[in-house]
Design a protein around this motif. Sequence first.
Motif, PDB file in Angstrom:
ATOM      1  N   LEU A  14       0.634  -1.393  -0.138  1.00  0.00           N
ATOM      2  CA  LEU A  14       0.625   0.210   0.033  1.00  0.00           C
ATOM      3  C   LEU A  14       0.859   1.208  -0.001  1.00  0.00           C
ATOM      4  N   PHE A  15       0.103   1.914  -0.586  1.00  0.00           N
ATOM      5  CA  PHE A  15       0.739   3.478  -0.777  1.00  0.00           C
ATOM      6  C   PHE A  15      -0.029   4.478  -0.330  1.00  0.00           C
ATOM      7  N   ALA A  58       6.467  17.993   2.615  1.00  0.00           N
ATOM      8  CA  ALA A  58       5.008  17.044   2.213  1.00  0.00           C
ATOM      9  C   ALA A  58       6.114  17.525   0.712  1.00  0.00           C
ATOM     10  N   ALA A  59       5.476  16.517  -0.201  1.00  0.00           N
ATOM     11  CA  ALA A  59       4.135  16.036  -0.011  1.00  0.00           C
ATOM     12  C   ALA A  59       4.708  14.717   0.747  1.00  0.00           C
ATOM     13  N   THR A  60       3.972  13.992   1.976  1.00  0.00           N
ATOM     14  CA  THR A  60       4.746  12.710   2.134  1.00  0.00           C
ATOM     15  C   THR A  60       4.143  11.626   2.087  1.00  0.00           C
ATOM     16  N   MET A  61       4.923  10.338   1.557  1.00  0.00           N
ATOM     17  CA  MET A  61       4.344   9.084   1.487  1.00  0.00           C
ATOM     18  C   MET A  61       4.593   7.984   2.407  1.00  0.00           C
ATOM     19  N   VAL A  62       3.994   7.106   2.649  1.00  0.00           N
ATOM     20  CA  VAL A  62       4.244   6.190   3.338  1.00  0.00           C
ATOM     21  C   VAL A  62       4.470   4.418   2.440  1.00  0.00           C
ATOM     22  N   CYS A  63       5.296   4.103   2.478  1.00  0.00           N
ATOM     23  CA  CYS A  63       5.050   2.470   1.682  1.00  0.00           C
ATOM     24  C   CYS A  63       4.740   1.271   3.266  1.00  0.00           C
ATOM     25  N   LEU A  64       4.075   0.656   2.868  1.00  0.00           N
ATOM     26  CA  LEU A  64       3.364  -0.714   4.098  1.00  0.00           C
ATOM     27  C   LEU A  64       3.182  -2.032   3.137  1.00  0.00           C
ATOM     28  N   PRO A  65       3.355  -2.702   4.592  1.00  0.00           N
ATOM     29  CA  PRO A  65       4.132  -2.792   5.343  1.00  0.00           C
ATOM     30  C   PRO A  65       5.381  -2.679   5.641  1.00  0.00           C
ATOM     31  N   SER A  66       6.554  -1.820   4.603  1.00  0.00           N
ATOM     32  CA  SER A  66       7.240  -1.915   5.312  1.00  0.00           C
ATOM     33  C   SER A  66       8.271  -1.243   5.949  1.00  0.00           C
TER      34      SER A  66
END
Length: 308
Positions: free
Chosen positions: A137-138, A180-188
Motif C-alpha cells: 500500500l502507498f 510534503a508531499a509525504t508518502m508511506v509504503c506499507l507494510p515495509s
Amino acid sequence: MSVQVTTLPDGWTPPACAALSRSLQEPLCGTAPRVRGWLLIEQPGPWGRDRLRQSRLDPVLGDALAARCADAGVRPVLIRTRQRRDLAGGRHVYLVRPGRDDGWAERLLVREDRDLLDLDLTLSPGRGERLGAAESLFLVCTHGKKDACCASFGRPVVTGLGHRGGRVWESTHVGGDRFAATMVCLPSGIYYGRVTAEAAERIVAEHDRGRVVPEHYRGRCTDDPVLQFAEHTVRVERSLLGLDDVIPLSASPRPDGDTDVLVRHPDGTDRVRVRTSGAEPRLTACSAGVVDSPDRFEAPPPVRPSGS
C-alpha cells in the motif's frame, strides 16, 4: 527535544513549512516517526483537523477509537480514493504491522461503524485477508485541514498515480508536514518526503522491484531516528539500494555523547558514529503554530567496518 506552541498574531501569515524546510536544505534522512502498528480506515469526504472526531465519523465512536488506538500503540489513519465510494456495503479497513521480514498487512470489510471498536489492535495476524508481496500500500498525505502543505503537494501526487487497483490512497496526517508531499509504503514502513508526481511513479516502481529511492528516503517507521540516519549513511557510502540490503542492528552511547550504530549489509557490518544536535528553532507546521528544534544528525568520521 522541546516543542513550544505559540499564539500567532491576528492576520499574521506564516511561511509555508515545506518551502521553509526546502530553503534551509533540511535533510530528509532520520525523520520518519516511530509507528508500531497502523489502522487504516476508509472514510470518503472531507476530513477535519481532528481526523477521528471531525471527519463524519460519530464523535463518540471517534473518542473511543482514539483511546483504543492510544492504548494499543497503533496509529489510526483515514484513507480515501479520488473517486468517492458508497459505503453502504461496508468500508475497507487495513491492519498493518510494519517491518522487514515480519511485516504484514491484512484487509477487512467493516459493515457497521460500531464494529470498528471490536477490531483486534494487538496486531495478531489472521484477522483479515493477508495482502501479498505484490500488494504493498502507498499512502500520500493530503490532510489539508491539518496542514495546507500536505494538500497542496499531496493531491498532485495522488492524481498522477491513480488508484492502482486499491494500492494508492490519500491519507490523513502521517508525520512530517514540512516534508510534503509525504508518502508511506506499507507494510515495509518506509517513509518518503518531498515527493513529486514524477518521483512517486519511480518510488512505486522501485518499491515493487525491492529497491529504495535514496533522494527522497526518510527512513523506516520501525527504527529510531539515529538508526535511520546510520542506515542512510551506509546506503550512500556503499551505493546500496535494496530494501533490505542495509539493516541497523544496535545503538550504543559513547562517552563523548555521540552514538555508535552497528549496521549490517551484504558485505559485513559497519560501525557508524552519529552525532546529534538541535537545529535552530523554527516553525515546523503551517497550521499548528508549532515552533520546534528538530534533531540534526551527522557522521563525523568515515564509516568503518565494525571490527576496526
